[in-house]
Write an enzyme that holds these catalytic residues in place. Structure first.
Site, PDB file in Angstrom:
ATOM      1  N   TYR A  51       0.854  -1.193   0.000  1.00 17.19           N
ATOM      2  CA  TYR A  51       0.000   0.000   0.000  1.00 17.19           C
ATOM      3  C   TYR A  51       0.884   1.236   0.000  1.00 17.19           C
ATOM      4  O   TYR A  51       1.858   1.309   0.755  1.00 17.19           O
ATOM      5  CB  TYR A  51      -0.900   0.029   1.248  1.00 17.19           C
ATOM      6  CG  TYR A  51      -2.343  -0.255   0.886  1.00 17.19           C
ATOM      7  CD1 TYR A  51      -3.005   0.580  -0.010  1.00 17.19           C
ATOM      8  CD2 TYR A  51      -3.021  -1.338   1.412  1.00 17.19           C
ATOM      9  CE1 TYR A  51      -4.318   0.325  -0.372  1.00 17.19           C
ATOM     10  CE2 TYR A  51      -4.335  -1.599   1.054  1.00 17.19           C
ATOM     11  CZ  TYR A  51      -4.981  -0.761   0.156  1.00 17.19           C
ATOM     12  OH  TYR A  51      -6.267  -1.010  -0.202  1.00 17.19           O
ATOM     13  N   GLU A  53      -0.561   4.771  -0.602  1.00 19.37           N
ATOM     14  CA  GLU A  53      -1.370   5.967  -0.881  1.00 19.37           C
ATOM     15  C   GLU A  53      -0.536   7.227  -0.639  1.00 19.37           C
ATOM     16  O   GLU A  53       0.229   7.302   0.337  1.00 19.37           O
ATOM     17  CB  GLU A  53      -2.622   5.983  -0.001  1.00 19.37           C
ATOM     18  CG  GLU A  53      -3.733   5.164  -0.646  1.00 19.37           C
ATOM     19  CD  GLU A  53      -4.747   4.642   0.344  1.00 19.37           C
ATOM     20  OE1 GLU A  53      -4.328   4.109   1.387  1.00 19.37           O
ATOM     21  OE2 GLU A  53      -5.947   4.750   0.059  1.00 19.37           O
ATOM     22  N   ASP A 197      -6.630  13.647 -24.804  1.00 17.40           N
ATOM     23  CA  ASP A 197      -6.507  12.224 -24.481  1.00 17.40           C
ATOM     24  C   ASP A 197      -5.733  11.602 -25.640  1.00 17.40           C
ATOM     25  O   ASP A 197      -6.284  11.355 -26.711  1.00 17.40           O
ATOM     26  CB  ASP A 197      -7.908  11.624 -24.351  1.00 17.40           C
ATOM     27  CG  ASP A 197      -7.892  10.116 -24.161  1.00 17.40           C
ATOM     28  OD1 ASP A 197      -6.818   9.498 -24.333  1.00 17.40           O
ATOM     29  OD2 ASP A 197      -8.964   9.553 -23.873  1.00 17.40           O
ATOM     30  N   THR A 223      -3.336   6.262 -21.985  1.00 14.84           N
ATOM     31  CA  THR A 223      -3.110   4.939 -21.421  1.00 14.84           C
ATOM     32  C   THR A 223      -1.646   4.621 -21.704  1.00 14.84           C
ATOM     33  O   THR A 223      -0.978   5.313 -22.483  1.00 14.84           O
ATOM     34  CB  THR A 223      -3.995   3.865 -22.075  1.00 14.84           C
ATOM     35  OG1 THR A 223      -3.817   3.940 -23.486  1.00 14.84           O
ATOM     36  CG2 THR A 223      -5.456   4.069 -21.741  1.00 14.84           C
ATOM     37  N   LYS A 226      -1.168   1.031 -25.238  1.00 17.27           N
ATOM     38  CA  LYS A 226      -1.500   0.949 -26.665  1.00 17.27           C
ATOM     39  C   LYS A 226      -0.201   1.095 -27.463  1.00 17.27           C
ATOM     40  O   LYS A 226       0.681   0.253 -27.330  1.00 17.27           O
ATOM     41  CB  LYS A 226      -2.559   1.996 -27.002  1.00 17.27           C
ATOM     42  CG  LYS A 226      -3.876   1.749 -26.237  1.00 17.27           C
ATOM     43  CD  LYS A 226      -4.971   2.685 -26.681  1.00 17.27           C
ATOM     44  CE  LYS A 226      -6.291   2.364 -26.014  1.00 17.27           C
ATOM     45  NZ  LYS A 226      -6.493   3.060 -24.742  1.00 17.27           N
ATOM     46  N   ARG A 232      -1.136  -2.328 -18.923  1.00 19.50           N
ATOM     47  CA  ARG A 232      -2.459  -1.710 -18.932  1.00 19.50           C
ATOM     48  C   ARG A 232      -2.521  -0.666 -17.817  1.00 19.50           C
ATOM     49  O   ARG A 232      -2.253  -0.980 -16.663  1.00 19.50           O
ATOM     50  CB  ARG A 232      -3.473  -2.828 -18.678  1.00 19.50           C
ATOM     51  CG  ARG A 232      -4.908  -2.518 -18.925  1.00 19.50           C
ATOM     52  CD  ARG A 232      -5.655  -3.809 -19.165  1.00 19.50           C
ATOM     53  NE  ARG A 232      -5.292  -4.322 -20.475  1.00 19.50           N
ATOM     54  CZ  ARG A 232      -5.821  -3.918 -21.621  1.00 19.50           C
ATOM     55  NH1 ARG A 232      -6.775  -3.012 -21.635  1.00 19.50           N
ATOM     56  NH2 ARG A 232      -5.409  -4.423 -22.764  1.00 19.50           N
TER      57      ARG A 232
HETATM   58  N1  DSN Z   1     -11.279   0.569 -25.553  1.00 21.97           N
HETATM   59  C1  DSN Z   1     -10.161   1.304 -26.109  1.00 21.97           C
HETATM   60  C2  DSN Z   1     -10.036   1.112 -27.571  1.00 21.97           C
HETATM   61  O1  DSN Z   1     -10.143  -0.013 -27.996  1.00 21.97           O
HETATM   62  O2  DSN Z   1      -9.791   2.054 -28.305  1.00 21.97           O
HETATM   63  C3  DSN Z   1     -10.214   2.732 -25.777  1.00 21.97           C
HETATM   64  O3  DSN Z   1     -10.354   2.870 -24.410  1.00 21.97           O
END
Ligand code: DSN
Length: 419
Positions: A51, A53, A197, A223, A226, A232
């Protein structure tokens, strides 16, 4: 995974089967990628027990010296890669990162202007079924019907009309360069905050293959899993003036303890993104997407915007295959060993569960070392399967060809094999 196999053979077997699926199918989902073994190792560590925080040096728990060192590394690397004043690496996901960004700048009931979901936007950019559409007054902008590109004039008109408190740029199915400078100008004209984003394109931005939003946006969210090819999770970058608000918004605003095993994996992925070969990897992703687009055009598919500048193409099936839904196309292609997703397209008339388009991306196959020649073959297979999705003979032949191609580009081979 000897301990897992002994303790829980059911879960072990499903994980092994998933590794086998990943190794033997062509991953064309634009938001997916394959992490390195180093990133994978960092995720499966004792850090999950801790933990922590708070922030490095300012925690609510003892025993944080090692997780502090890890989070500091992640923060320093993220700031260096993107040239940001401030970073927060604790958001559990991109959706959490967006929620934290909005709540750092806005009060519930404020207005936001985001890209229409069916034009390539994202649920968290104001969709009515999402917190973003429930907590905020959301309106949308979109792409021009004539060329599938964002209509910045209409966006400006809409911004002047609704005077949003915040404009969000970013997309999950838009294949063209996002003109962040113009977005920022429009936001300034209406005195709105500007949030980007960049989840889909973060790797391209890191490699300077796509213009960066960092200098012109108040807050940039992403994120890490990707094109950036990390675990993730979420990432937030911002200007110094928003640093405190962003950190407070993540914790205690919307989250509890950070997931330190994932933060360690983010740090590792950021180090990988700092290596010289990461730039050439990102350039290959885009070259592969362009090759795929060219191959699909040869098969007479209609591509939204006519092609791509990024890691994905968006196929509108309606002109070439008026009776074929995205759902049926996705299912037939999966039986042939190609995994991708149905997607709504601009002017969509079907439900999102059925959809009229396919979104196809190249990050994962580029990670496997596939190149433009393979993209040409994949476009050909997509054309063949979709010309008669019920032809099981063609599907069987192509799935065998897919298997051979996958074998030539192994991934996680030891994890996929029964041990
Ligand atoms: N679900 C993702 C995508 O496939 O683009 C975006 O959050």
């Amino acid at each position: 995974m000897d301990h897992l196999r002994a303790t829980d053979p059911d879960v072990y077997e499903s994980i092994r089967a998933e590794a086998n699926r990943q190794a033997t199918q062509l991953a064309l989902i634009a938001s997916e990628n394959f992490v390195s073994r180093a990133v994978l190792e960092a995720m499966g560590t004792v850090l999950t027990n801790k933990y922590a925080e708070g922030l490095p040096g300012k925690r609510y728990y003892g025993g944080c010296e090692h997780v502090d060192a890890i989070e500091e590394k992640a923060l320093a690397r993220a700031k260096e890669i993107f040239g940001a004043d401030h970073a927060n690496v604790q958001a559990h996901s991109g959706a959490q990162a967006n929620m934290a960004a909005y709540l750092a700048l806005l009060e519930p009931g404020d207005s936001i202007l985001g890209m229409d979901l069916s034009h390539g936007g994202h649920l968290t950019h104001g969709a009515s079924v999402n917190f973003s559409g429930r907590l905020f007054e959301a309106t949308t902008y979109g792409v021009r019907e004539s060329d599938g590109r964002i209509d910045y004039d209409a966006l400006r008109d809409q911004a002047k009309k609704v005077r949003p408190r915040l404009i969000i740029a970013g997309a999950s199915a838009y294949p063209r360069i996002l003109d962040f400078e113009t977005f920022a100008e429009i936001a300034a004209e209406v005195e709105a905050f500007f949030v980007v984003d960049m989840a889909h394109i973060a790797g391209l931005v890191a490699a300077e293959v796509h213009p960066t939003p960092v200098p012109v946006a108040d807050i940039v969210t992403s994120t890490t899993h990707k094109t950036l090819r990390g675990p993730r999770g979420g990432l937030i970058l911002c200007k110094d003036e928003h640093a405190k608000a962003v950190d407070k918004s993540v914790f205690p605003g919307i989250q509890g303890g950070p997931l330190m095993h994932l933060i360690a994996a983010k740090a590792v992925a950021f180090k990988e993104a700092q290596q010289p070969d990461f730039k050439s990897y990102q350039r290959r992703i885009v070259a592969n997407a362009r090759a795929l687009a060219a191959g699909l055009r040869e098969q007479a598919f209609h591509l939204v915007s006519g092609g791509t500048d990024t890691h994905l193409v968006l196929v509108d099936l309606r002109p070439s295959h008026p009776d074929l839904t995205g759902k049926d196309a996705e299912e037939s292609l999966e039986r042939a060993g190609l995994t991708l997703n149905k997607n709504t397209v601009p002017g969509e008339t079907r439900s999102p569960f059925v959809a009229s388009g396919l979104r196809i991306g190249t990050p994962a196959l580029t990670t496997r070392g596939m190149g433009e020649e393979e993209m040409g073959r994949i476009a050909g297979w997509i054309g063949e399967v979709l010309s008669d999705p019920a032809d099981e003979k063609v599907i069987a032949r192509i799935s065998e060809e897919v298997r051979v191609l996958c074998q030539a580009h192994p991934i996680y081979a030891d994890l996929a094999t029964p041990g």
